[in-house]
Design a protein around this motif. Sequence first.
Motif, short mmCIF file in Angstrom:
data_model
loop_
_atom_site.label_atom_id
_atom_site.label_comp_id
_atom_site.label_asym_id
_atom_site.label_seq_id
_atom_site.Cartn_x
_atom_site.Cartn_y
_atom_site.Cartn_z
N ASP A 197 44.18 59.82 21.34
CA ASP A 197 43.85 59.50 22.87
C ASP A 197 43.61 58.36 23.22
O ASP A 197 43.70 58.05 24.44
N PHE A 198 42.77 57.59 22.32
CA PHE A 198 42.59 56.22 22.77
C PHE A 198 43.63 55.26 23.22
O PHE A 198 43.40 54.61 24.08
N PHE A 199 44.86 55.56 22.53
CA PHE A 199 45.93 54.64 22.78
C PHE A 199 46.86 55.16 23.99
O PHE A 199 47.84 54.59 24.61
N GLY A 200 46.81 56.37 24.44
CA GLY A 200 47.40 57.13 25.61
C GLY A 200 48.64 57.88 25.09
O GLY A 200 48.57 58.23 24.04
N SER A 201 49.30 58.28 26.32
CA SER A 201 50.10 59.29 25.95
C SER A 201 51.68 58.64 25.44
O SER A 201 52.26 57.76 26.33
N LEU A 202 52.00 58.55 24.32
CA LEU A 202 52.84 57.70 23.68
C LEU A 202 54.22 58.55 23.24
O LEU A 202 53.83 59.65 22.71
N PRO A 203 55.24 58.17 23.26
CA PRO A 203 56.50 58.89 22.90
C PRO A 203 56.36 59.24 21.31
O PRO A 203 55.80 58.00 20.52
N GLU A 204 56.71 60.40 20.62
CA GLU A 204 56.25 60.66 19.26
C GLU A 204 56.85 59.55 18.24
O GLU A 204 56.21 58.96 17.28
N ALA A 205 58.08 59.13 18.49
CA ALA A 205 58.87 58.05 17.55
C ALA A 205 57.98 56.73 17.66
O ALA A 205 57.83 55.96 16.67
N TYR A 206 57.55 56.53 18.73
CA TYR A 206 56.78 55.22 18.92
C TYR A 206 55.37 55.23 18.24
O TYR A 206 55.04 54.40 17.69
N ARG A 207 54.77 56.46 18.30
CA ARG A 207 53.65 56.80 17.48
C ARG A 207 53.73 56.69 15.92
O ARG A 207 52.93 55.96 15.30
N ALA A 208 54.77 57.31 15.68
CA ALA A 208 55.31 57.54 14.24
C ALA A 208 55.32 55.93 13.63
O ALA A 208 55.00 55.82 12.31
N ALA A 209 55.91 55.08 14.37
CA ALA A 209 56.31 53.69 13.79
C ALA A 209 54.97 53.04 13.61
O ALA A 209 54.91 51.74 12.92
N GLY A 210 53.69 53.27 14.08
CA GLY A 210 52.65 52.88 13.68
C GLY A 210 52.28 51.83 14.86
O GLY A 210 53.08 51.55 15.83
N TYR A 211 51.04 51.27 14.53
CA TYR A 211 50.47 50.21 15.72
C TYR A 211 51.47 49.05 16.04
O TYR A 211 51.82 48.46 15.03
N PRO A 212 51.88 49.01 17.10
CA PRO A 212 53.20 48.22 17.60
C PRO A 212 53.05 46.68 17.39
O PRO A 212 54.22 45.94 17.44
N PHE A 213 51.82 45.96 17.45
CA PHE A 213 51.72 44.50 17.77
C PHE A 213 50.93 43.72 16.77
O PHE A 213 50.17 44.58 16.08
N ILE A 214 51.13 42.54 16.73
CA ILE A 214 50.11 41.66 15.89
C ILE A 214 49.61 40.62 16.96
O ILE A 214 50.74 40.18 17.55
N THR A 215 48.42 40.56 17.25
CA THR A 215 48.08 39.39 17.97
C THR A 215 47.23 38.29 16.91
O THR A 215 46.35 38.62 16.31
N LYS A 216 47.67 37.16 17.08
CA LYS A 216 47.09 36.13 15.99
C LYS A 216 46.71 34.89 16.79
O LYS A 216 47.12 34.46 17.60
N ILE A 217 45.67 34.08 16.12
CA ILE A 217 45.50 32.70 16.52
C ILE A 217 45.97 31.90 15.28
O ILE A 217 45.63 32.12 14.17
N ILE A 218 46.69 31.09 15.80
CA ILE A 218 47.31 29.98 14.73
C ILE A 218 46.55 28.81 14.85
O ILE A 218 46.71 28.05 15.74
N ASP A 219 46.26 28.13 13.79
CA ASP A 219 45.96 26.77 13.58
C ASP A 219 47.01 26.15 12.58
O ASP A 219 46.68 26.14 11.60
N ALA A 220 47.61 25.02 13.26
CA ALA A 220 48.67 24.46 12.59
C ALA A 220 48.23 23.10 12.27
O ALA A 220 48.31 22.24 13.09
N ARG A 221 47.61 22.83 11.29
CA ARG A 221 47.21 21.46 10.97
C ARG A 221 48.35 20.73 10.63
O ARG A 221 48.32 19.32 10.80
N GLU A 222 49.50 21.35 10.00
CA GLU A 222 50.68 20.62 9.79
C GLU A 222 51.87 21.38 10.29
O GLU A 222 51.64 22.60 11.00
N ASP A 223 53.01 20.99 10.54
CA ASP A 223 54.08 21.59 11.04
C ASP A 223 54.58 22.79 10.29
O ASP A 223 54.38 22.66 9.06
N LEU A 224 54.76 23.76 11.15
CA LEU A 224 55.37 25.18 10.51
C LEU A 224 56.68 24.81 9.99
O LEU A 224 57.53 23.93 10.65
N SER A 225 57.20 25.66 9.30
CA SER A 225 58.91 25.46 8.80
C SER A 225 59.61 25.83 10.25
O SER A 225 59.24 26.42 11.18
N ILE A 226 60.97 25.21 10.33
CA ILE A 226 61.97 25.74 11.28
C ILE A 226 62.47 27.04 11.01
O ILE A 226 62.84 27.32 10.00
#
Length: 328
Positions: A73-102
């Motif tokens: 209920d916390f997340f709202g009324s979601l389609p069953e397949a959407y819910r079954a696929a798991g929490y859908p996002f990743i929110t990240k903070i990225i600290d790049a001291r060096e270049d990341l790969s291309i």
Amino acid sequence: MTDRQWEPVFLTPYFQQNLWGGRRLAEEFGFAIPDGAVGECWSVSGYPGRESVISDGPYAGRTLSAFWEEAPDFFGSLPEAYRAAGYPFITKIIDAREDLSIQLHPDDAYAAEHENGARGKTECWYILDCPEDCKLVLGHHAGSREEFARMIGEGRWSRLLRRLPVRKGDFIQLEPGTLHSITAGVLLLETQQSSDITYRVYDYDRLENGKPRPLHIAQSIAVAAIPARDPARLVRHTDGDPAGKLTELVRCGYYRVFHLPVLSRAALDGADCFRICTVTEGEGWLIMTENRRRPLHKGDSFLLPAGAGRMEVAGRLDLIVTEPVLPV
Ligand code: ZN
């Protein structure tokens, strides 16, 4: 508002050590990070093995994916397949001291077929800090797939890679197939599909524990967007966004992302589904009701329950607010 049963949920991040990471997550956000080079703070994640954990309240100590299962209920009324696929996002903070790969990422269709049914990865970046003359790798100069493959084979990186200037506050939506790299000195907030599929095209011939990290040249050539997307439509400046209200930065097939600069007070409403909020700058308060409030600090992330009534944010801060776009 009277029958609201859920409170906003605050999360404790998962931290990832990376070859290219730094110490800014501790120094500038006050996070208790592991020793060494830490490049990624997974602020809101239900990704197996790299989960954020609920910090307090009745579900304290639960992983986000356990909460996703236990409290639909916390997340709202979601389609069953959407819910079954798991929490859908990743929110990240990225600290790049060096270049990341291309690198680049596949879309859902390619990932489903070639990566055991995994999700593809659409992602977006909000630049929290960067050097004065910062340029990110965003796209390339090849005119055809053959030329793209040839330039990779010959290692003509300076000819192939397109570098675009960015500044603090810029927002960039990266559709799958966009060649990209975060460059040294950049601190950013990333919102992405919950996927860890990355095809590495070039890693500057660096070694990790004495060995080069694997490259994925064939997959990269297969999924690259060619020609690259129009640079003028990739980078959006946010410094003119009005204080005190939500400004939409992007709406794609997976999420809507909003910018909420606050100078004194702003309304923060719930939506039909959950919302993800991250404080990217400043401090203040989340005012839930007349007499219930909790402090907000730079780096805090919290989820608003579906159907939450009106809350307020008070102080001088900057937030990014994300909500899901459900499949039709
Ligand atoms: Zn990426």
